[in-house]
Structures are given as structure tokens and as C-alpha cells.
Design a protein around this motif. Structure first.
Motif, PDB file in Angstrom:
ATOM      1  N   PHE A   1       0.871  -1.173   0.000  1.00  0.00           N
ATOM      2  CA  PHE A   1       0.000   0.000   0.000  1.00  0.00           C
ATOM      3  C   PHE A   1       0.907   1.222   0.000  1.00  0.00           C
ATOM      4  O   PHE A   1       1.626   1.491   0.961  1.00  0.00           O
ATOM      5  N   ASP A   2       0.910   1.961  -1.110  1.00  0.00           N
ATOM      6  CA  ASP A   2       1.908   3.020  -1.272  1.00  0.00           C
ATOM      7  C   ASP A   2       1.357   4.112  -2.179  1.00  0.00           C
ATOM      8  O   ASP A   2       0.312   3.963  -2.800  1.00  0.00           O
ATOM      9  N   HIS A   3       2.128   5.195  -2.289  1.00  0.00           N
ATOM     10  CA  HIS A   3       1.759   6.273  -3.201  1.00  0.00           C
ATOM     11  C   HIS A   3       2.035   5.853  -4.630  1.00  0.00           C
ATOM     12  O   HIS A   3       2.944   5.069  -4.911  1.00  0.00           O
TER      13      HIS A   3
ATOM     14  N   CYS B   1      -1.067  -0.988  -4.423  1.00  0.00           N
ATOM     15  CA  CYS B   1      -2.375  -0.365  -4.233  1.00  0.00           C
ATOM     16  C   CYS B   1      -2.224   1.141  -4.012  1.00  0.00           C
ATOM     17  O   CYS B   1      -1.303   1.582  -3.320  1.00  0.00           O
ATOM     18  N   THR B   2      -3.124   1.910  -4.585  1.00  0.00           N
ATOM     19  CA  THR B   2      -3.028   3.363  -4.511  1.00  0.00           C
ATOM     20  C   THR B   2      -3.511   3.940  -3.191  1.00  0.00           C
ATOM     21  O   THR B   2      -3.298   5.121  -2.920  1.00  0.00           O
ATOM     22  N   SER B   3      -4.196   3.132  -2.372  1.00  0.00           N
ATOM     23  CA  SER B   3      -4.657   3.608  -1.073  1.00  0.00           C
ATOM     24  C   SER B   3      -4.756   2.431  -0.121  1.00  0.00           C
ATOM     25  O   SER B   3      -4.573   1.277  -0.516  1.00  0.00           O
ATOM     26  N   SER B   4      -5.071   2.711   1.130  1.00  0.00           N
ATOM     27  CA  SER B   4      -5.259   1.645   2.122  1.00  0.00           C
ATOM     28  C   SER B   4      -6.631   1.780   2.774  1.00  0.00           C
ATOM     29  O   SER B   4      -6.789   1.624   3.977  1.00  0.00           O
ATOM     30  N   SER B   5      -7.626   2.070   1.947  1.00  0.00           N
ATOM     31  CA  SER B   5      -8.999   2.226   2.430  1.00  0.00           C
ATOM     32  C   SER B   5      -9.649   0.854   2.588  1.00  0.00           C
ATOM     33  O   SER B   5      -9.153  -0.160   2.097  1.00  0.00           O
TER      34      SER B   5
END
Length: 307
Positions: free
Chosen positions: A56-58, A90-94
């Protein structure tokens, strides 16, 4: 930065697959561990592990790590493939991203299982703690309603959608992946208390609403409500087929083409016809006119056993 890992086992020996999942996100680790709780094994010495890494990263950092073969998947997930190792960026950790990654992992597990000698049935399935029975039927024949009734009777949950059937030591077994049960409004007529419980927990991560009018409940939600276990692996006892054009019969007649076609319509995948033959020749398939006949038969010949 901490690394969290869990080891998953699919199917059973000698065709078992072992997968190790790594992540640095503690929240995702807890989430994925809760879903695959009954699949987790404690094993060190194994000939081959498949590896899954979730990052999970930018986006900018992710692009720097992704190779030229990276594939863009659903909802902001990128996948790198290297032999038996998969990395999901992944672009977010939602919470929505957690669910999307879980579905990607589950789809990959489905691919691994289908590489083995299995058949995949569109069926509901429950167990009595030792053996399992599958419920196959025509559309709107009442498979889900019957499954809910059996859970209320104390049978353990196995699946309400897809079941893998395979042979090991010359005995048929079933295996399932954690798939939410899609329940139509009609099924709640027989379980009004369940609908009330859902309405009181409509914002739970284990409840989802589809545009088709179904309510999708996770295995965890169903097992918690009915106070039963999630049993993803068991020997197969019988397959009950709910026929919309029922004719009195005890077991499948190998010469009855319509019966065979009705059953095979519910075979989603097959790479081992010996399994289907064993179901037929072993009198594993029983045709019933309605769910009441199945319930009466189960109470007589398939009682709930103590764990």
C-alpha cells in the motif's frame, strides 16, 4: 517497518497448494487473516510456496517499483508477476481497497484450484461437522432458502455459490473459498429475524447491497448469526438436486438425458470427468421435488454430529 505474513493451504494432499501472503499494513493483515482464518496453516517445510506481496503506497513510488509487465487491475491495483510471486501495488489503504485486493487474491486462488483435477459446481453446501452435502438446482428452485433453513437447524456453512469437488484417496471431498452469499428478498420471508439483524448492521463490512436487489452476507456474518462454524473442507456425502420438473426417483438414472443435462448445467468447470462419473455411479446425486423433502431426508439420514 514491520512485515506481517500468513500461510494459506488450498485443497488437501497430494494436490494441496501453499501460499504465503506478506504485507506491511497491520490493518490489512488483520482483515485478511479474519477472512482466511480457517485456511491458515503453521508449516515451515514445504516443497513449494506461492508468494503474494501487498504494498500500500503512493502512486509515484509504486510506478518506480512496477516492472514493464505490470498489469492494471480493478480499482487502482497494479499487479507484478515474477514466476510464483505476485506483488499487488495499491493506490490507497482504504476499506474498499482491502476488499478489492481480497477479491483479486481469491480469484488467484480460484486459478490455482482449477489447475488441479477438480470440478466446480454452482451449489450451496453445508456440513454436519464431519461430512458435507451440496444443494444443486434450477434457477429460483430455492437453494439459498434451503441453505439458510439448514443453518438455522445447526448445520455448518460451507458455501452458497461455488463448490470444488475433488478426489483424494478414492473419496470425494468438497472445498470452498470465502464467497459472500447473495440472498434475494424472497428468501427473507422464511428468515425475518435475519433481515432485521441485517438492517441493524447495514454498515458492517460483512454486508453489501447489489444493484440486482440482493443482499450479500459474508461467511463470517452468517456463521456469527446462526452460531455455526465455517467448514471449508469436508468429505462429500450427497448432492441434492432440486428439480423444477420433478419426477419421482431416488437417484439419478444414468440413461436419463434430461437429468444429466440438468446437473451438468450447474457444473461451472470440469477437468476430471471421473469425478462426475463417481458421483453418478456412486449414487451420490439425489433428486428432490422441494426443500421440505431435503430437510426430512437430512434429519433422517444426515443428522448433526458433535464436533
Amino acid at each position: 517497518m514491520n512485515n506481517y505474513s500468513l500461510k494459506i493451504k488450498l485443497l488437501s494432499e497430494p494436490m494441496a497448494h501453499y501460499i504465503c501472503i506478506f504485507t506491511t499494513d497491520k490493518r490489512f493483515y488483520k482483515y485478511i487473516s479474519s477472512i482466511f482464518l480457517s485456511y491458515i496453516v503453521d508449516i515451515e517445510n514445504c516443497k513449494e510456496f506461492y508468494t503474494i506481496r501487498i504494498v500500500f503506497d503512493h502512486t509515484s513510488h509504486m510506478k518506480g517499483n512496477a516492472n514493464e509487465n505490470a498489469r492494471n487491475l480493478r480499482g487502482g491495483i497494479f499487479l507484478n508477476l515474477e514466476k510464483n510471486e505476485r506483488t499487488y501495488y495499491c493506490t490507497s489503504s482504504s476499506n474498499d481497497m482491502f476488499k478489492a485486493v481480497f477479491r483479486e487474491i481469491r480469484d488467484y486462488f480460484d486459478e490455482l484450484i482449477r489447475s488441479c483435477r477438480v470440478i466446480c459446481l454452482h451449489a450451496a453446501c453445508v456440513s454436519n461437522s464431519h461430512n458435507a452435502i451440496c444443494i444443486v438446482g434450477d434457477k429460483f428452485s430455492g437453494k439459498t432458502t434451503l441453505m439458510l433453513r439448514m443453518l438455522s437447524e445447526g448445520y455448518d456453512f460451507v458455501s452458497n455459490d461455488k463448490i470444488y469437488v475433488f478426489l483424494t484417496k478414492d473419496k470425494l471431498h468438497v472445498f470452498s473459498l470465502p464467497i459472500s452469499a447473495g440472498i434475494r428478498n424472497g428468501s427473507f420471508k422464511f428468515q425475518p429475524e435475519l433481515l432485521e439483524h441485517i438492517n441493524n448492521n447495514q454498515y458492517s463490512e460483512h454486508v453489501e447491497y447489489s444493484s440486482e436487489g440482493r443482499i450479500h452476507l459474508s461467511p463470517y456474518f452468517l456463521c456469527d448469526y446462526f452460531k455455526v462454524n465455517f467448514n471449508n473442507f469436508a468429505p462429500l456425502e450427497y448432492i441434492y438436486f432440486l428439480k423444477s420438473n420433478y419426477m419421482p426417483s431416488t437417484v439419478i438414472d444414468a440413461m436419463n438425458t434430461n437429468d444429466l443435462m440438468g446437473f451438468e448445467r450447474n457444473v461451472l468447470f470440469c477437468n476430471d470427468h471421473a469425478i462426475i462419473n463417481k458421483c453418478i455411479m456412486g449414487n451420490k446425486i439425489i433428486f428432490c421435488r422441494d426443500s421440505g423433502q431435503v430437510i426430512n431426508e437430512l434429519k433422517r439420514s444426515f443428522p448433526i454430529k458433535d464436533s
